[in-house]
Structures are given as structure tokens and as C-alpha cells.
Design a protein around this motif. Sequence first.
Motif, PDB file in Angstrom:
ATOM      1  N   SER A 164       0.819  -1.204   0.000  1.00  0.00           N
ATOM      2  CA  SER A 164       0.000   0.000   0.000  1.00  0.00           C
ATOM      3  C   SER A 164       0.851   1.251   0.000  1.00  0.00           C
ATOM      4  CB  SER A 164      -0.939   0.002   1.207  1.00  0.00           C
ATOM      5  OG  SER A 164      -0.181  -0.087   2.395  1.00  0.00           O
ATOM      6  N   ALA A 165       2.113   1.108   0.401  1.00  0.00           N
ATOM      7  CA  ALA A 165       2.979   2.284   0.430  1.00  0.00           C
ATOM      8  C   ALA A 165       3.647   2.527  -0.913  1.00  0.00           C
ATOM      9  CB  ALA A 165       4.035   2.121   1.512  1.00  0.00           C
ATOM     10  N   THR A 166       3.603   1.520  -1.785  1.00  0.00           N
ATOM     11  CA  THR A 166       4.322   1.686  -3.045  1.00  0.00           C
ATOM     12  C   THR A 166       3.524   2.505  -4.048  1.00  0.00           C
ATOM     13  OG1 THR A 166       3.403  -0.382  -3.825  1.00  0.00           O
ATOM     14  CG2 THR A 166       5.595  -0.473  -2.882  1.00  0.00           C
ATOM     15  N   ALA A 167       4.244   3.159  -4.952  1.00  0.00           N
ATOM     16  CA  ALA A 167       3.595   3.883  -6.050  1.00  0.00           C
ATOM     17  C   ALA A 167       4.411   3.583  -7.283  1.00  0.00           C
ATOM     18  CB  ALA A 167       3.608   5.376  -5.747  1.00  0.00           C
ATOM     19  N   PHE A 168       3.815   3.005  -8.302  1.00  0.00           N
ATOM     20  CA  PHE A 168       4.578   2.615  -9.482  1.00  0.00           C
ATOM     21  C   PHE A 168       4.747   3.770 -10.433  1.00  0.00           C
ATOM     22  CE2 PHE A 168       4.766  -1.179  -7.597  1.00  0.00           C
ATOM     23  CZ  PHE A 168       3.813  -2.164  -7.870  1.00  0.00           C
ATOM     24  N   ALA A 169       5.988   3.951 -10.937  1.00  0.00           N
ATOM     25  CA  ALA A 169       6.251   5.069 -11.821  1.00  0.00           C
ATOM     26  C   ALA A 169       5.731   4.794 -13.215  1.00  0.00           C
ATOM     27  CB  ALA A 169       7.735   5.358 -11.841  1.00  0.00           C
ATOM     28  N   GLY A 170       5.888   3.599 -13.694  1.00  0.00           N
ATOM     29  CA  GLY A 170       5.183   3.204 -14.904  1.00  0.00           C
ATOM     30  C   GLY A 170       5.904   3.261 -16.219  1.00  0.00           C
ATOM     31  N   THR A 171       6.943   4.057 -16.387  1.00  0.00           N
ATOM     32  CA  THR A 171       7.549   4.153 -17.701  1.00  0.00           C
ATOM     33  C   THR A 171       8.981   4.666 -17.621  1.00  0.00           C
ATOM     34  OG1 THR A 171       7.400   5.216 -19.868  1.00  0.00           O
ATOM     35  CG2 THR A 171       6.570   6.462 -18.004  1.00  0.00           C
ATOM     36  N   ILE A 172       9.761   4.286 -18.658  1.00  0.00           N
ATOM     37  CA  ILE A 172      11.137   4.760 -18.724  1.00  0.00           C
ATOM     38  C   ILE A 172      11.186   6.225 -19.143  1.00  0.00           C
ATOM     39  CG2 ILE A 172      11.438   4.079 -21.148  1.00  0.00           C
ATOM     40  CD1 ILE A 172      14.308   3.271 -20.444  1.00  0.00           C
ATOM     41  N   VAL A 173      10.093   6.667 -19.803  1.00  0.00           N
ATOM     42  CA  VAL A 173      10.046   8.046 -20.272  1.00  0.00           C
ATOM     43  C   VAL A 173      10.136   8.991 -19.078  1.00  0.00           C
ATOM     44  CG1 VAL A 173       8.707   9.754 -21.551  1.00  0.00           C
ATOM     45  CG2 VAL A 173       8.621   7.351 -22.236  1.00  0.00           C
ATOM     46  N   GLY A 174      11.104   9.891 -19.124  1.00  0.00           N
ATOM     47  CA  GLY A 174      11.292  10.843 -18.040  1.00  0.00           C
ATOM     48  C   GLY A 174      12.026  10.298 -16.833  1.00  0.00           C
ATOM     49  N   SER A 175      12.448   9.039 -16.898  1.00  0.00           N
ATOM     50  CA  SER A 175      13.127   8.420 -15.753  1.00  0.00           C
ATOM     51  C   SER A 175      14.627   8.685 -15.818  1.00  0.00           C
ATOM     52  CB  SER A 175      12.882   6.914 -15.754  1.00  0.00           C
ATOM     53  OG  SER A 175      13.691   6.291 -16.741  1.00  0.00           O
ATOM     54  N   ALA A 176      15.346   8.170 -14.823  1.00  0.00           N
ATOM     55  CA  ALA A 176      16.796   8.362 -14.770  1.00  0.00           C
ATOM     56  C   ALA A 176      17.496   7.720 -15.959  1.00  0.00           C
ATOM     57  CB  ALA A 176      17.339   7.782 -13.464  1.00  0.00           C
ATOM     58  N   HIS A 177      16.855   6.783 -16.622  1.00  0.00           N
ATOM     59  CA  HIS A 177      17.464   6.124 -17.778  1.00  0.00           C
ATOM     60  C   HIS A 177      16.904   6.629 -19.095  1.00  0.00           C
ATOM     61  CE1 HIS A 177      18.875   2.608 -15.066  1.00  0.00           C
ATOM     62  NE2 HIS A 177      19.906   3.342 -15.389  1.00  0.00           N
ATOM     63  N   ASP A 178      16.174   7.718 -19.071  1.00  0.00           N
ATOM     64  CA  ASP A 178      15.711   8.354 -20.303  1.00  0.00           C
ATOM     65  C   ASP A 178      16.768   9.362 -20.726  1.00  0.00           C
ATOM     66  OD1 ASP A 178      12.710  10.245 -21.309  1.00  0.00           O
ATOM     67  OD2 ASP A 178      14.611   9.867 -22.336  1.00  0.00           O
ATOM     68  N   PHE A 179      17.613   8.960 -21.697  1.00  0.00           N
ATOM     69  CA  PHE A 179      18.724   9.811 -22.127  1.00  0.00           C
ATOM     70  C   PHE A 179      18.408  10.555 -23.419  1.00  0.00           C
ATOM     71  CE2 PHE A 179      21.015   7.949 -18.822  1.00  0.00           C
ATOM     72  CZ  PHE A 179      21.088   6.572 -18.935  1.00  0.00           C
ATOM     73  N   SER A 180      17.118  10.620 -23.780  1.00  0.00           N
ATOM     74  CA  SER A 180      16.778  11.197 -25.078  1.00  0.00           C
ATOM     75  C   SER A 180      17.141  12.672 -25.186  1.00  0.00           C
ATOM     76  CB  SER A 180      15.289  10.992 -25.380  1.00  0.00           C
ATOM     77  OG  SER A 180      14.499  11.555 -24.345  1.00  0.00           O
TER      78      SER A 180
END
Lengths: 174, 206
Positions: free
Chosen positions: B15-31
Motif C-alpha cells: 500500500s505504500a508503493t507507487a509505481f512510476a510506470g515508464t522509462i520516459v522521463g526516468s533516470a534512464h531516459d537519455f533522449s
Amino acid sequence: MHGGTDEICIPCHTPHNADASVVDAPLWNHEVTTANFTPYTSTTMDAATGQPDGVSKLCLSCHDGTVALDSWGGQTGTVFWSSGHRDVMGTDLTDDHPISITYNSALATSDGELADPSTTNSGLGNTIDTDLLFGQKLQCASCHDVHNTQSVPGTKLLLISNVNSGLCLTCHLK
Amino acid sequence: MKKLASLLVVVAVLSATAFAGTIVGSAHDFSNKNWNNTGEICVVCHAPHNTNTSVTDAPLWNHEVTTTNFTVYSSGTFDGTIGQPDGASKLCLSCHDGTVALDNFGGTTNGSQFIGGGKNLGTDLSNDHPVSFTYDAALASADGEIYNPTTQNSGLGGTIDQDLLISGKMQCSSCHDVHNTQAVNGTKLLVINNSGSALCLTCHSK
């Protein structure tokens, strides 16, 4: 074009006396590859892999490098891509995105990170299954538009722009 | 009672977790990085054709692979065997060991961007949690203070072995979700929230 003609379609298609050996091959006129391919495999892939079939087998009949580009209309050609040419996949497909795999709702469920092709929009007007798959199978033509009819300008005949990896992310939920 | 307690912990963690959902905009989005002029996200690590198949289970790999000989973690209290990083961990370290340029992808070998700060684990892994070791029932039994991964729930729906291990081995990806698909928001791409050290305590029976 190679083979002594000024026609465009003929290296692949012909109105009469076509090759019907490959399923769904549309009035096929090019020599079909007989190569035995090493398909892509991965322990994280839930889809079953096998030999390329359907549309992909037709693509590989030039792109595997084993059949001369000018082997069409019954003639045996002599023109091949230069060795190591980047448009030649070769017969080792372990380093290429898998093709000729069934991509359906069941696969999406067991994988957990693939869009359900029967309900997810492709971005081209209908679902992934309707717009991109062939008999529920992912083939080369799921990403590449061979005739350049609807492909994105400046790309390798991609059906969907891969800016921001939009093509990859159509099916892969990452 | 112990089962109820662990069930409550699982419920609390979920219940405490929140899923981010996508690589877009994440620390591994190097676009948007100035060292990546492709306009694409996935291409820094993956490509559809002509990929690197040298690392086991490397999924259509497109980044230069590290050739470092690492100093691995060792400890007198560790019952397993720790060899050189392999599989997914070797891929992660191909940026995170600081020896391979970030922009060495798609065949480029003369890149100039290197990972910095705390994200650079370096080539001495003796100060990092061990990776690339087999974590099985035998190890759990020999150790006595880690859970049996084939029977213990991970909290993500299946067992530790099913959800967190890769071919029975612990790898970097056992704790970190590289694509941010299911990572906990606000963490370093953790697959399980470490509030209350719940991630640690998923495997370590302390």
C-alpha cells in the motif's frame, strides 16, 4: 534496376505464374530463401520462436544475403550485397528482434510488459493486431513498410516514427 | 502469528508503493542528453538489428560491454561463490563501472561522456552488495539467515526466485528496475520500497 528491366515491382511481384509456396506471398516473383536460420532466443521471452515464415521469409529472401538480388522471374542472378553490408541480416538472427512469433493477448498476459495487441491502439487508427500483425504474428512488415506507402520519411521505412522510441513503446510497455 | 505479521508487512509495503510506470522521463531516459543525438530513448542500450550477443541473455544489446576485471565482494560470512559480474549486472556495469563511455552505443567506441558521482560504482565492488551469485535453497540453508527463494514470497506476487532472480542468480536488476516500469516512485529505481528496510528484509531474515 538489376535484371534488365525498367520496372519497379517485378523483382518481387508478377501478375502471372507467381510463386505460391510461401503462405500469403502476394503474387511472388523472387527466388525464396532456403536458408536454415538461427532464430532469436531469450530466457525472458515467452513467445515461441521458429523459422521465419510469411512476409518475413519473403524479406529475408533478399535480406539474408544468400539469394542474389536479381534472382527473380525464374532467372538466377549474380548480384549480391557486399559482405558485411548493414542491410544484410545474415542467417544468424540471434542479434535481431524476433519475428514470425505469435503476439496475442495471451502472450501479453504471460509477459507482463507487452501491450495487449487486440485492445491497444497502434497509433495508426486501429489496434496493434489490426494495423501491425499478420495472422496475429509479428513480422518484418510490422515495423517496416516495404513499399514506402505510409512510412515515416527519413527512416528505414518505419511505419511509426521512432522519435522518443515511439515505435518500440507501441508494443513494449517500458 | 509470524505468518500474520509477515502478511501485515506485505500489505503495508504494497500500500505504500507507487509505481512510476515508464522509462520516459526516468533516470534512464537519455533522449535529451547532449551526448545522444538520436532523439530516441531505447537505442542507448537496445537496437532491433545487429546487436551484441556476447553477454548471456543480453536483450538485443546495443551498448559497448565492459571488459573490466572487477574486484568482487567477499566476506568470511558469505556461504556462496561470487565470480565476475555476468548477465544483467555486466550490462549495468557497462555504464556504471565508469570505464565505458555512456555514448558508446550503436558501434561508437570513441565516446566521451562517463558516469559520475555516486552512480559510478567503479571496478572495486568489494564495497557493494554482491551480485551475480546463485541464490537458491541450498544457500539459504547454509546461511541460515536468508529466506529460501523458492518458497518465500517476494511481495510482488510470486516467490523471490520468480520475481527477483534471473536464472536463479541475484543481479543488479533483483533490486533495481532499469526501465522504471514497476519501480517505486522517488527511489533509485527500487523494485520494492525500502521504507522500514522492507527491500532488504525481503531476502535477509533479520
